[in-house]
Design an enzyme around this catalytic site. Structure first.
Site, PDB file in Angstrom:
ATOM      1  CG  HIS A   1      -2.043  -0.990   1.088  1.00  0.00           C
ATOM      2  ND1 HIS A   1      -2.573  -1.653   2.163  1.00  0.00           N
ATOM      3  CD2 HIS A   1      -2.712  -1.417  -0.006  1.00  0.00           C
ATOM      4  CE1 HIS A   1      -3.550  -2.458   1.728  1.00  0.00           C
ATOM      5  NE2 HIS A   1      -3.637  -2.333   0.415  1.00  0.00           N
TER       6      HIS A   1
ATOM      7  CD  GLU B   1      -0.463   0.652   4.253  1.00  0.00           C
ATOM      8  OE1 GLU B   1       0.217  -0.385   4.414  1.00  0.00           O
ATOM      9  OE2 GLU B   1      -1.704   0.628   4.041  1.00  0.00           O
TER      10      GLU B   1
ATOM     11  CG  HIS C   1      -0.197  -3.721   5.183  1.00  0.00           C
ATOM     12  ND1 HIS C   1      -1.020  -3.302   4.173  1.00  0.00           N
ATOM     13  CD2 HIS C   1       0.246  -4.948   4.814  1.00  0.00           C
ATOM     14  CE1 HIS C   1      -1.092  -4.225   3.238  1.00  0.00           C
ATOM     15  NE2 HIS C   1      -0.338  -5.246   3.594  1.00  0.00           N
TER      16      HIS C   1
ATOM     17  CD  GLU D   1      -2.499  -2.832   9.010  1.00  0.00           C
ATOM     18  OE1 GLU D   1      -2.037  -1.689   8.810  1.00  0.00           O
ATOM     19  OE2 GLU D   1      -3.120  -3.478   8.144  1.00  0.00           O
TER      20      GLU D   1
HETATM   21  O1  0X9 Z   1      -7.137  -3.394   4.592  1.00  0.00           O
HETATM   22  C1  0X9 Z   1      -5.983  -3.843   4.533  1.00  0.00           C
HETATM   23  O2  0X9 Z   1      -5.495  -4.305   3.509  1.00  0.00           O
HETATM   24  C2  0X9 Z   1      -5.114  -3.813   5.792  1.00  0.00           C
HETATM   25  N1  0X9 Z   1      -5.188  -2.533   6.447  1.00  0.00           N
HETATM   26  S1  0X9 Z   1      -4.492  -1.236   5.740  1.00  0.00           S
HETATM   27  O3  0X9 Z   1      -4.841  -0.053   6.515  1.00  0.00           O
HETATM   28  N2  0X9 Z   1      -2.914  -1.390   5.804  1.00  0.00           N
HETATM   29  O4  0X9 Z   1      -4.922  -1.162   4.382  1.00  0.00           O
HETATM   30  C3  0X9 Z   1      -5.622  -4.838   6.764  1.00  0.00           C
HETATM   31  C4  0X9 Z   1      -5.738  -6.206   6.233  1.00  0.00           C
HETATM   32  C5  0X9 Z   1      -6.205  -7.151   7.320  1.00  0.00           C
HETATM   33  N3  0X9 Z   1      -6.543  -8.442   6.809  1.00  0.00           N
HETATM   34  C6  0X9 Z   1      -5.579  -9.336   6.496  1.00  0.00           C
HETATM   35  N4  0X9 Z   1      -4.354  -9.120   6.794  1.00  0.00           N
HETATM   36  N5  0X9 Z   1      -5.952 -10.437   5.932  1.00  0.00           N
HETATM   37 ZN    ZN Z   2      -1.917  -1.536   4.038  1.00  0.00          ZN
END
Ligand code: 0X9
Ligand code: ZN
Length: 413
Positions: free
Chosen positions: A80, A83, A224, A291
């Site tokens: 992403h 980030e 992320h 995260e």
């Molecule tokens: O939505 C996402 O892709 C992730 N959050 S972000 O703010 N970095 O975009 C979280 C993904 C959570 N689910 C999995 N890891 N499967």
């Molecule tokens: Zn992300």
């Protein structure tokens, strides 16, 4: 004003070009420990026939002078684009390991007997947009939501394992979670999937309930931001993954070292077509999403003082456990290593002491069971699975009967 490098206003975050140059500098400085390899093209590179866009590059760290099959940690960052902290963390991790080779015993052992593969920029086209200050998330594919800052595909919804299965992604091209026209439609997704398949053995059957064996090898981390979380599969449903208990154990240990909240990914919100569900679902590899921190454009002071010091130890712990990630984290950690004499002539005995402790779990989301320590061993340089000879250590209080034990041994120098 006066800033000469890094993202404008955020000098601690190297740009794509600066990150690639840093990786090349590491290879030049440590030719036997690092390689930097082209593993695919971005969407823009394909679209322009190479005139613009980027190569997708993997910085691989291992001591090439030590032969044999080595367990692997693979990490991707900045899939992403906005980030910012994520690529800088993995780049600093590489710099830490290489600059500590031959200096720190853990860094040395990690590079001698393991492989660490870092795709520092998994979405460099998008990252270039985000470096101008735009809150860009997806890749830059202009065939969808064309000629807009919301164009492109969310690469973390484009992976082919149960792609688009479960309401955890969007079919609308301007959505931030647009899954793309088909599974793994994007060149970035395709390159990452191919790299994971080439690096890890397939250790899981095709059934949803097939577990990988207890002694399965390998860890995949997708880094992320933000929210201070450690997440593991599944994200598509709230059923427990077949290795869900072991994923939780390692997740709680990783979260112990960075202070983050550990949970199954669906606890955040349902997602499908993500990197981690692919790596675990397809290959049985222990897969996690971090995260980091508290903002996409995290201030440099918070990155340097909090995100980086919180997470370097967590990445190091992950690397130490990649040989058997579903087994090792259930056992104790050895910490506080010391010698009763820091320098003796060869031949004189020296006493090695350590604390061996089974309690290093985040218990902020349920309580991880612990056991009494049953034994401790040390070895020098070569681990037992690579032919080294383990030597038993004694409990300093005379009995192995607690979850935390001081241990010691007289080492023949
Ligand atoms: O939505 C996402 O892709 C992730 N959050 S972000 O703010 N970095 O975009 C979280 C993904 C959570 N689910 C999995 N890891 N499967
Ligand atoms: Zn992300």
């Amino acid at each position: 004003p006066g800033q000469l490098a890094g993202i404008p206003g955020y000098p601690c975050y190297r740009t794509v070009e600066e990150t690639y140059a840093a990786a090349q500098a590491l290879v030049a400085a440590y030719p036997s420990l690092a390689t930097f390899t082209d593993v695919g093209d971005t969407w823009e590179k394909g679209e322009t026939g190479g005139a613009a866009g980027y190569d997708l590059m993997v910085l691989k760290l291992t001591n090439s002078a030590v032969e044999g099959d080595k367990p692997a940690l693979v990490a991707t960052s900045a899939i992403h684009a906005r980030e910012y902290t994520t690529a800088e963390l993995t780049t600093r991790f590489a710099e830490y390991l290489l600059s500590n080779y031959g200096v720190d015993a853990d860094a040395t052992w990690l590079l001698d007997y393991h492989e660490i593969h870092l795709m520092l920029h998994a979405n460099p086209d998008g990252r270039k947009q985000a470096e101008t200050g735009i809150s860009w998330r997806k890749n830059v594919n202009n065939n969808f939501c064309s000629n807009s800052d919301l164009r492109g595909i969310d690469l973390n919804r484009n992976f082919e394992y149960l792609w688009g299965c479960c309401g955890g992604s969007s079919g609308s091209s301007c959505s931030e979670t647009f899954r793309g026209p088909s599974a793994a439609s994007e060149p970035e997704t395709d390159a990452i999937q191919a790299y994971l398949r080439a690096t890890f053995p397939d250790q899981r059957g095709s059934g949803i309930n097939d577990p990988a064996p207890e002694d399965a090898t390998g860890i995949y981390l997708d880094i992320h931001s933000y929210s201070e979380l450690v997440l593991w599969p599944w994200g598509f449903d709230n059923i427990l993954a077949p290795n869900g208990q072991a994923l939780q154990t390692l997740g709680r240990r990783l979260a112990y070292s960075n202070g983050y909240f550990p949970e199954q990914a669906i606890g955040l919100y349902p997602t499908d077509g993500t990197t981690d569900d692919f790596a675990y679902g397809e290959l049985g590899v222990a897969a996690y999403t971090y995260e980091l921190g508290t903002a996409f454009f995290q201030s440099c002071s918070t990155f340097e003082n909090t995100v980086l010091p919180d997470n370097l130890p967590s990445l190091l712990y992950a690397a130490k456990t990649v040989r058997t990630p579903y087994l090792t984290p259930s056992g104790p950690e050895a910490v506080e290593l010391s010698l009763d004499n820091a320098g003796v002539p060869a031949g004189e005995p020296v006493t090695l002491m350590a604390r061996v402790d089974d309690s290093f779990f985040s218990n902020s989301n349920g309580t991880e069971p612990t056991q009494d320590v049953a034994a401790a061993e040390y070895y020098i340089d070569t681990p037992p699975w690579a032919g080294g000879a383990p030597v038993g250590m004694a409990a300093s209080d005379g009995a192995f009967d607690a979850t935390s034990e001081m241990v010691e041994a007289v080492v023949d120098t």
